[in-house]
Design a protein around this motif. Structure first.
Motif, PDB file in Angstrom:
ATOM      1  N   ARG A   1      72.231  39.018  47.436  1.00  0.00           N
ATOM      2  CA  ARG A   1      72.686  38.607  46.110  1.00  0.00           C
ATOM      3  C   ARG A   1      72.494  37.107  45.890  1.00  0.00           C
ATOM      4  O   ARG A   1      72.712  36.609  44.786  1.00  0.00           O
ATOM      5  N   ASN A   2      72.080  36.391  46.928  1.00  0.00           N
ATOM      6  CA  ASN A   2      71.901  34.951  46.827  1.00  0.00           C
ATOM      7  C   ASN A   2      70.474  34.622  46.391  1.00  0.00           C
ATOM      8  O   ASN A   2      69.509  35.079  47.005  1.00  0.00           O
ATOM      9  N   LYS A   3      70.323  33.826  45.328  1.00  0.00           N
ATOM     10  CA  LYS A   3      69.005  33.527  44.778  1.00  0.00           C
ATOM     11  C   LYS A   3      68.150  32.743  45.769  1.00  0.00           C
ATOM     12  O   LYS A   3      66.954  33.011  45.921  1.00  0.00           O
ATOM     13  N   GLU A   4      68.762  31.757  46.460  1.00  0.00           N
ATOM     14  CA  GLU A   4      68.006  30.956  47.422  1.00  0.00           C
ATOM     15  C   GLU A   4      67.486  31.809  48.565  1.00  0.00           C
ATOM     16  O   GLU A   4      66.361  31.634  49.030  1.00  0.00           O
ATOM     17  N   PHE A   5      68.311  32.761  49.014  1.00  0.00           N
ATOM     18  CA  PHE A   5      67.892  33.638  50.104  1.00  0.00           C
ATOM     19  C   PHE A   5      66.738  34.541  49.656  1.00  0.00           C
ATOM     20  O   PHE A   5      65.775  34.746  50.404  1.00  0.00           O
ATOM     21  N   ARG A   6      66.827  35.072  48.440  1.00  0.00           N
ATOM     22  CA  ARG A   6      65.754  35.934  47.939  1.00  0.00           C
ATOM     23  C   ARG A   6      64.450  35.161  47.784  1.00  0.00           C
ATOM     24  O   ARG A   6      63.371  35.679  48.071  1.00  0.00           O
ATOM     25  N   LYS A   7      64.544  33.897  47.332  1.00  0.00           N
ATOM     26  CA  LYS A   7      63.338  33.083  47.212  1.00  0.00           C
ATOM     27  C   LYS A   7      62.716  32.813  48.580  1.00  0.00           C
ATOM     28  O   LYS A   7      61.499  32.897  48.755  1.00  0.00           O
ATOM     29  N   ALA A   8      63.570  32.494  49.558  1.00  0.00           N
ATOM     30  CA  ALA A   8      63.070  32.245  50.913  1.00  0.00           C
ATOM     31  C   ALA A   8      62.454  33.500  51.508  1.00  0.00           C
ATOM     32  O   ALA A   8      61.426  33.434  52.204  1.00  0.00           O
ATOM     33  N   LEU A   9      63.074  34.648  51.253  1.00  0.00           N
ATOM     34  CA  LEU A   9      62.549  35.913  51.756  1.00  0.00           C
ATOM     35  C   LEU A   9      61.203  36.233  51.115  1.00  0.00           C
ATOM     36  O   LEU A   9      60.283  36.725  51.785  1.00  0.00           O
ATOM     37  N   THR A  10      61.070  35.933  49.816  1.00  0.00           N
ATOM     38  CA  THR A  10      59.800  36.154  49.120  1.00  0.00           C
ATOM     39  C   THR A  10      58.706  35.263  49.695  1.00  0.00           C
ATOM     40  O   THR A  10      57.565  35.712  49.925  1.00  0.00           O
ATOM     41  N   LYS A  11      59.013  33.988  49.946  1.00  0.00           N
ATOM     42  CA  LYS A  11      58.039  33.069  50.534  1.00  0.00           C
ATOM     43  C   LYS A  11      57.624  33.534  51.929  1.00  0.00           C
ATOM     44  O   LYS A  11      56.443  33.482  52.289  1.00  0.00           O
ATOM     45  N   LEU A  12      58.612  33.993  52.715  1.00  0.00           N
ATOM     46  CA  LEU A  12      58.318  34.468  54.066  1.00  0.00           C
ATOM     47  C   LEU A  12      57.400  35.693  54.012  1.00  0.00           C
ATOM     48  O   LEU A  12      56.491  35.840  54.842  1.00  0.00           O
ATOM     49  N   THR A  13      57.643  36.574  53.029  1.00  0.00           N
ATOM     50  CA  THR A  13      56.810  37.766  52.897  1.00  0.00           C
ATOM     51  C   THR A  13      55.366  37.396  52.564  1.00  0.00           C
ATOM     52  O   THR A  13      54.413  37.963  53.110  1.00  0.00           O
ATOM     53  N   HIS A  14      55.195  36.407  51.673  1.00  0.00           N
ATOM     54  CA  HIS A  14      53.853  35.954  51.295  1.00  0.00           C
ATOM     55  C   HIS A  14      53.134  35.313  52.482  1.00  0.00           C
ATOM     56  O   HIS A  14      51.931  35.492  52.694  1.00  0.00           O
ATOM     57  N   ILE A  15      53.897  34.544  53.302  1.00  0.00           N
ATOM     58  CA  ILE A  15      53.297  33.890  54.469  1.00  0.00           C
ATOM     59  C   ILE A  15      52.840  34.940  55.485  1.00  0.00           C
ATOM     60  O   ILE A  15      51.753  34.814  56.075  1.00  0.00           O
ATOM     61  N   MET A  16      53.663  35.961  55.702  1.00  0.00           N
ATOM     62  CA  MET A  16      53.321  37.018  56.666  1.00  0.00           C
ATOM     63  C   MET A  16      52.120  37.819  56.205  1.00  0.00           C
ATOM     64  O   MET A  16      51.356  38.356  57.013  1.00  0.00           O
ATOM     65  N   ARG A  17      51.919  37.929  54.898  1.00  0.00           N
ATOM     66  CA  ARG A  17      50.747  38.620  54.383  1.00  0.00           C
ATOM     67  C   ARG A  17      49.467  37.813  54.593  1.00  0.00           C
ATOM     68  O   ARG A  17      48.406  38.347  54.777  1.00  0.00           O
TER      69      ARG A  17
END
Length: 251
Positions: free
Chosen positions: A235-251
């Motif tokens: 539910r935390n916006k900062e966490f979701r943004k960090a998770l999205t960035k991490l997903t893009h990096i792993m791709r």
């Protein structure tokens, strides 16, 4: 809130590492062995986690109350000093009161069966093995449970009554939704944690089966620590943004 969440996460970590590994072993092997000392240690850590989490959740309800009902005073009241004191006494309450209970536990005699009908060393199945009179220690456990579980629960209940009254008085629908959103994660954790604890440790009837209590115990020993990271992180916006960035990096 984030300062208190760190302590809640630590309690959840202790909960899972103290109970879940041995529970999985018992399930896979259809039974297990534990020494008397190991049983005492597991129960001691278990009590610390229960009481600390109860008080921390009450402190978090104070934080939500100040944020919604007294927003202009929030920064001055919920300052770092108060947050430290709330976290400190949340841990200290259990550490100070539990040794009194263990003084009586160490005086019990165990001359009969040595099989605990549970997936961890809990209070009721542990005392069931004792051949001593356990009436005093049961009343002592009830008193500690009232102080560190039931009273914090009443505090949380009172805080949310005031919070809901304030929310219903808000003029805009958007304001109401935002206020409810800030409380939803904490309210879900409170419901599972206090619901199980009050049922098992405060209002337990003599005729309640251990099988029923085992299922209730799963709510706060396994389910609550499992859903807390998802409730508070996703539910935390900062966490979701960090998770999205991490997903893009792993791709």
């Amino acid at each position: 809130m984030f300062y208190l969440l760190k302590h809640l996460a630590l309690v959840d970590l202790l909960f899972t590492t103290n109970i879940v590994p041995n529970m999985l072993y018992i399930i896979l092997m259809e039974g297990g062995h534990i020494t008397t000392t190991g049983c005492f240690v597991q129960y001691y850590v278990h009590c610390i986690c229960i009481y600390t989490q109860s008080v921390i959740l009450a402190a978090m309800s104070l934080d939500r109350y100040m944020a919604i009902c007294q927003p202009l005073h929030y920064s001055s009241v919920m300052n770092p000093k108060l947050c430290f004191q709330l976290a400190f006494w949340s841990w200290a309450a259990g550490f100070l009161l539990i040794p009194c209970q263990f003084l009586l536990i160490f005086q019990l005699h165990f001359c009969g069966p040595n099989v605990i009908d549970h997936f961890f060393c809990d209070f009721a199945p542990f005392l069931k093995l004792s051949s001593s009179n356990t009436e005093i220690i049961r009343w002592q456990d009830f008193t500690i449970s009232v102080l560190l579980i039931f009273f914090p629960f009443l505090f949380v209940l009172g805080s949310y009554i005031r919070i809901f009254i304030t929310i219903f008085k808000m003029a805009t629908t958007a304001g109401k939704k935002k206020a409810f959103s800030t409380c939803s994660s904490h309210l879900a954790t409170v419901s599972t944690h206090y619901g199980a604890l009050v049922t098992i440790y405060v209002f337990t009837k003599t005729g309640d089966s251990l099988y029923e209590n085992k299922w209730k115990s799963l709510l706060y020993t396994v389910l609550t620590p499992f859903i807390n990271p998802m409730l508070y992180s996703m539910r935390n916006k900062e966490f979701r943004k960090a998770l999205t960035k991490l997903t893009h990096i792993m791709r």
